[in-house]
Design a protein around this motif. Structure first.
Motif, short mmCIF file in Angstrom:
data_model
loop_
_atom_site.label_atom_id
_atom_site.label_comp_id
_atom_site.label_asym_id
_atom_site.label_seq_id
_atom_site.Cartn_x
_atom_site.Cartn_y
_atom_site.Cartn_z
N GLY A 50 10.84 1.28 -4.47
CA GLY A 50 12.11 1.17 -5.34
C GLY A 50 13.00 0.75 -4.36
O GLY A 50 14.16 0.01 -4.95
N ALA A 51 13.04 1.01 -3.26
CA ALA A 51 14.13 0.59 -2.20
C ALA A 51 13.87 -0.98 -2.00
O ALA A 51 14.88 -1.67 -2.35
CB ALA A 51 14.02 1.16 -0.73
N ASP A 66 0.76 -1.04 -0.04
CA ASP A 66 0.13 -0.12 0.04
C ASP A 66 1.06 1.28 0.09
O ASP A 66 0.59 2.32 0.48
CB ASP A 66 -0.97 0.15 1.14
CG ASP A 66 -0.10 0.01 2.50
OD1 ASP A 66 1.28 -0.12 2.50
OD2 ASP A 66 -0.86 0.03 3.63
N PHE A 67 2.12 0.93 -0.45
CA PHE A 67 3.11 2.49 -0.43
C PHE A 67 3.07 3.15 -1.36
O PHE A 67 3.53 4.37 -1.51
CB PHE A 67 4.61 1.47 -0.61
CG PHE A 67 5.07 0.82 0.54
CD1 PHE A 67 4.00 0.83 1.90
CD2 PHE A 67 6.07 0.21 0.43
CE1 PHE A 67 4.58 0.02 3.01
CE2 PHE A 67 6.64 -0.78 1.67
CZ PHE A 67 5.73 -0.86 2.65
N GLY A 68 2.28 2.93 -2.69
CA GLY A 68 2.32 3.91 -3.86
C GLY A 68 3.90 3.57 -4.33
O GLY A 68 4.41 2.96 -3.67
N THR A 69 3.84 4.12 -5.31
CA THR A 69 5.52 4.33 -5.78
C THR A 69 6.07 5.29 -5.71
O THR A 69 7.26 5.48 -5.63
CB THR A 69 5.52 3.69 -7.36
OG1 THR A 69 5.11 4.81 -7.93
CG2 THR A 69 4.97 2.48 -7.57
N ALA A 70 5.56 6.65 -5.37
CA ALA A 70 5.99 7.95 -5.68
C ALA A 70 7.19 8.33 -4.84
O ALA A 70 8.16 8.99 -4.96
CB ALA A 70 4.85 9.14 -5.66
N ASP A 71 7.11 7.75 -3.44
CA ASP A 71 8.04 7.89 -2.53
C ASP A 71 9.44 7.05 -2.57
O ASP A 71 10.19 7.62 -1.78
CB ASP A 71 7.36 7.77 -1.07
CG ASP A 71 6.10 8.68 -0.86
OD1 ASP A 71 6.39 9.78 -1.13
OD2 ASP A 71 5.24 7.94 -0.11
N GLY A 72 9.47 6.13 -3.37
CA GLY A 72 10.65 5.45 -3.59
C GLY A 72 10.82 4.35 -2.48
O GLY A 72 11.76 3.52 -2.76
N TYR A 73 9.81 4.21 -1.63
CA TYR A 73 9.74 2.93 -0.70
C TYR A 73 9.90 1.61 -1.30
O TYR A 73 10.44 0.70 -1.18
CB TYR A 73 8.75 2.94 0.14
CG TYR A 73 8.76 4.18 1.37
CD1 TYR A 73 9.83 4.36 1.86
CD2 TYR A 73 7.67 5.25 1.10
CE1 TYR A 73 9.90 5.64 2.63
CE2 TYR A 73 7.66 6.21 1.76
CZ TYR A 73 8.53 6.49 2.60
OH TYR A 73 8.64 7.66 3.47
N LYS A 99 12.87 -3.00 -4.38
CA LYS A 99 13.41 -3.78 -5.53
C LYS A 99 14.77 -3.68 -5.65
O LYS A 99 15.62 -4.70 -5.96
CB LYS A 99 12.79 -2.97 -6.66
CG LYS A 99 11.22 -3.28 -6.86
CD LYS A 99 10.62 -2.58 -7.99
CE LYS A 99 9.31 -2.77 -8.25
NZ LYS A 99 8.73 -1.64 -9.50
N ASP A 142 5.44 -6.60 -10.27
CA ASP A 142 4.42 -5.56 -9.63
C ASP A 142 3.13 -6.29 -9.43
O ASP A 142 2.61 -6.18 -10.61
CB ASP A 142 4.35 -4.15 -10.15
CG ASP A 142 5.91 -3.70 -9.99
OD1 ASP A 142 6.18 -3.59 -8.71
OD2 ASP A 142 6.63 -3.15 -10.75
N THR A 197 0.65 -5.11 -6.97
CA THR A 197 0.11 -3.80 -7.24
C THR A 197 0.71 -3.15 -5.90
O THR A 197 1.13 -3.48 -5.04
CB THR A 197 -1.29 -3.79 -6.90
OG1 THR A 197 -1.74 -2.49 -6.99
CG2 THR A 197 -1.56 -4.56 -5.53
N ASP A 207 -1.03 0.09 -5.16
CA ASP A 207 -2.11 0.72 -4.92
C ASP A 207 -3.19 0.26 -4.16
O ASP A 207 -4.28 0.75 -4.17
CB ASP A 207 -2.96 1.06 -6.36
CG ASP A 207 -1.89 1.75 -7.21
OD1 ASP A 207 -0.79 2.52 -6.82
OD2 ASP A 207 -1.97 1.93 -8.37
N ILE A 208 -2.66 -0.73 -3.30
CA ILE A 208 -3.83 -0.94 -2.26
C ILE A 208 -4.15 0.05 -1.30
O ILE A 208 -3.07 0.83 -1.00
CB ILE A 208 -3.13 -2.11 -1.19
CG1 ILE A 208 -3.08 -3.48 -2.15
CG2 ILE A 208 -4.03 -2.53 -0.10
CD1 ILE A 208 -4.31 -4.23 -2.53
#
Lengths: 278, 278, 278
Positions: free
Chosen positions: C19-20, C10-17, C22, C36, C38, C40-41
C-alpha cells in the motif's frame, strides 16, 4: 467513458498467469479500467465463482465486462462463451457453470449468449495454446468487447453463433411443509457463513410467529443482524444477497456445525406469539 | 485530477464482497482510481488494519480517500465515520479502532470526524442491509467523497454531525529506567517481524554505548539493517515506520521467539564503548 | 497515453508495505495505470518471481514498467537496478536474480541495465530507510520512469551508470541422449504443475514416435492438453510458456509425485508407431 473489465479466476496470482491476462487486456484496451474481482476461487470451484459473481456483478454499472476463468476443462470440447445478462452485464468465460445464478430461476430472463468461435478476436499472431485460454481467448475477447462498448457498437454476435442452454449446476428448490421450510446449504463463504437455498420471503412472510432455524443438529434464532446475538453465538439471518445464512457471531458457523453444501437447514415456525394486551 | 480511493478490509476477495464494493464505487465515481490496499487483514483484526494504514496512508497524495471496513460490529450501534487526518487523508469506515494510529499521541492533532448519518449518501434506492455496510454505506460515502474532492468541494459535514472521541485500542507507553527502556510487542507483521512500542529516538539518543535488545528470553544486537547479521540470526532494528522491530534475517522472529502482542521487549545499554585514542 | 506500472513482491498485502509503494507511485505518477502482478511470491523466492515475470511480462505493451521487489538482501551491498529487456519492457528492482529469464540463453540479447545510484530519483526529502527500498527507491524510480515514458523521454542512464552481469540463478541445460532427453523440474506452480527445463522443440521434433515422460518414479503420456487424460491421471504437456510440464488433471502432480526443483524428468522415445497401411 472508459469501460470496466473485471477478472475472476482460480489461478491465484503467484504464477503470473493473471499478470499475463492483464497484459493482454492492457495491450488491446488500454483505456479499460481493470478490476480484480478475485483470483482466490478454490481450484475448479465453479459454484464458488457463481456465488462471488452473484454477490458482486449486480453492483457494477451496466455494460461492464466480467472475465471469469474457472476452466478445468481447458482443451476439451467445453464451449467458450460471451453472455449478456438481464441487467446488461457481460460475462466472458468457459461454459462450466459459473454463470448459473444469472439464469432462471435466479433471473427472470434467459441471458443472451454466443459461442466464441471467431479466432480473429483471440490473441493475434500466435497459435492457440492448449492449456491457457484465459490469456489466449477470454482476456482478448473481454478486451475487444470493452473497446466496442466504449465506442458504442458492442454486438455479441460478431464473436460467434448464438449459444443455447448454458451449463448450470443444480440448486435444489426448498420444500415447504405446514410449519417448516426445508432447504440446504448451497455455499460456505470465507467467514464460515453457510448460505442456504431458503429465500428471504419465507422468513418475511411469517412475522406473526417466531421462526427458528435448525442446522448441524442445533437450533438457533432467526435474527436481523449479527449484533442481535452474543459473541460466539449461532444465529440465522438473511444475508446481503437475499438468502438465509447460518452464521456464528465473531466465529465460523461452518466449522462449528460441520456445514458444507448439501447439509440440511430447516426453518421452523414455533408457537404463535401471544398478542400484547392493548 | 482523478481522485484516489483505497480499500482495506478483512473480507478476502473470494466471496465477491469486495467485488461488490468496487462495483458501487465504479458506479458512483467512475473517474476514481481504486487501489487495493489489502483484503487480507485477519478477520476482525482492527489492530492489524491500524498498522497497515499507518504504514501506507502517509505516502498517498493529500486528499486521498481510504475506505476501511473491519466491521465485526455491523448492525449494532457502533458508529460509521468519515475522518480527515492531520495530513489531509480521508478515512471512511466503522468506528472500531482502526484509526487509532492517526489520533494523539501518534499524531499531533485530533483528526476531524463526522458520523455518517445522512442516508442520502448511502446506496440509493434500496433498504439498508443489516450485514454489509461496506457495500451500502462505506463504499458509497467514499465514492461520493472522492467525487467531491475531484470537483473541489469536499465537506465532511454534509455526511453527518461532528463525531468526538474515536474508538481507540490501547498502545502502552514504554517505561524508561536508568539503563533500560522497557516496551512490548504491539504487532507482528507478515514476515514475522515483531513491531514494538519502542521509538527510534531512544536508540538514536544513546550512540555512545552499544544497546542490546532482549525478547523471548534472548539477547540480540541492535543493528541498522538485516544485512548486519548473518542469515538466520536475530536482531533488533528501527523499522520503516520508526519503531524498534525484533527480526530474524531470512526467517520469522515471531516463530523463533514466540512473540505476540504484549510480550515484553527491553532495550538495554551495555558498558560504554572505549573512546578511540585520537 | 498513460503508462503501465506493474508490481511484483513477496510482501503479501496485509502489512501495508505494498500500500505504501502504491501511494508513492500515485504521488509521483498520478496518470500511471498501476497493476498488481502478484504480492504472493513466497518469501525470498527469486526463482518463483522469475517464472511469474517470464509468464506475464511478454504480454504487456512495450514500454511498460515492472517493479519487482524480492529483496532479502535489502541494506546490504546488493545492487539496485533498472533494466530494459529485448522486448522493450522495463524491470526495476534489486539485483537478486529475478530477471534471470530475460537474460541469455532465455533471450537472444543481453538486456541493458543501469545501477540506481542517483538519489534524486528516490523518495524525496527523507532519509533512506535501511529496510524498505521498495518504498524508498524502487517505487519512486518506477514511477519516474513511467512519467518519462509518458512524455517520450525515457533514458535509463539518468538513473545511474551502466551495470554489467546481472545476478542470475542457474537453470541447468537438459542432456540429450540417443532416445532420451534428461532434464529436471525448475519450478512448481500454484496448481502443482512441475515446469521443467525441457523445451517444446524436443517433443515437437519427434512426432514419428510416441514419447513418454518419467518423473517421480512414474511414466506418463505426453499429451496436447489436460483433456487428453482422465480426471486424476498424470500427464506431461507443453505448458503455456513453452516448456514441458508434468501435470495431474484436476489435481497436483507435485503433491502426487513429490516433485520439487531439481527432481529429474526424462522424456523417452518409445518404439516407433506402425505406419497405417494406406
Amino acid at each position: 467513458m472508459a469501460s470496466v473489465v473485471t477478472l475472476t479466476t482460480d489461478f491465484g496470482t503467484a504464477d503470473g498467469y493473471v499478470g499475463a491476462m492483464k497484459g493482454v487486456i492492457a495491450e488491446i484496451a488500454p483505456q479499460a479500467r481493470v478490476i480484480d474481482l478475485t483470483h482466490d476461487i478454490p481450484h475448479g470451484d465453479v459454484r464458488g465463482a457463481a456465488f462471488a459473481l452473484y454477490r458482486a456483478v449486480p453492483y457494477y454499472p451496466p455494460d461492464s465486462v466480467h472475465c471469469v476463468v474457472i476452466d478445468p476443462g481447458v482443451g476439451t470440447a467445453r464451449r467458450a462463451l460471451a453472455v449478456r445478462t438481464e441487467g446488461r452485464q457481460y460475462l466472458v468465460g468457459p461454459d462450466g457453470g459459473a454463470f448459473t445464478l444469472f439464469c432462471p430461476p435466479f433471473s427472470d430472463a434467459v441471458p443472451e449468449a454466443v459461442e466464441l468461435s471467431e479466432p480473429r478476436w483471440w490473441r493475434a499472431g500466435h497459435d492457440l495454446s492448449a492449456t491457457f485460454h484465459g490469456r489466449d481467448i477470454f482476456a482478448p475477447v473481454a478486451a475487444h468487447l470493452a473497446r466496442q462498448i466504449e465506442t458504442g457498437d458492442a454486438d455479441l454476435e460478431v464473436f460467434g453463433p448464438r449459444a443455447r442452454r448454458l451449463r448450470r449446476f443444480e440448486v435444489p428448490a426448498p420444500v415447504e411443509e405446514r410449519d417448516a421450510y426445508r432447504g440446504e446449504v448451497v455455499h460456505v463463504d470465507h467467514f464460515g457463513n453457510a448460505i442456504t437455498n431458503l429465500p428471504e420471503r419465507w422468513v418475511a412472510a411469517h412475522p406473526e410467529a417466531p421462526v427458528i432455524a435448525e442446522a448441524g443438529g442445533k437450533a438457533m434464532p432467526v435474527v436481523r443482524t449479527y449484533g442481535d446475538v452474543r459473541s460466539g453465538d449461532l444465529c440465522a439471518l438473511v444475508g446481503s444477497a437475499g438468502w438465509l445464512e447460518v452464521a456464528c457471531r465473531d466465529g465460523s458457523a461452518a466449522d462449528r456445525l460441520g456445514l458444507a453444501p448439501g447439509i440440511p437447514v430447516v426453518l421452523r415456525r414455533t408457537a404463535p406469539r401471544a398478542r400484547p394486551l392493548s
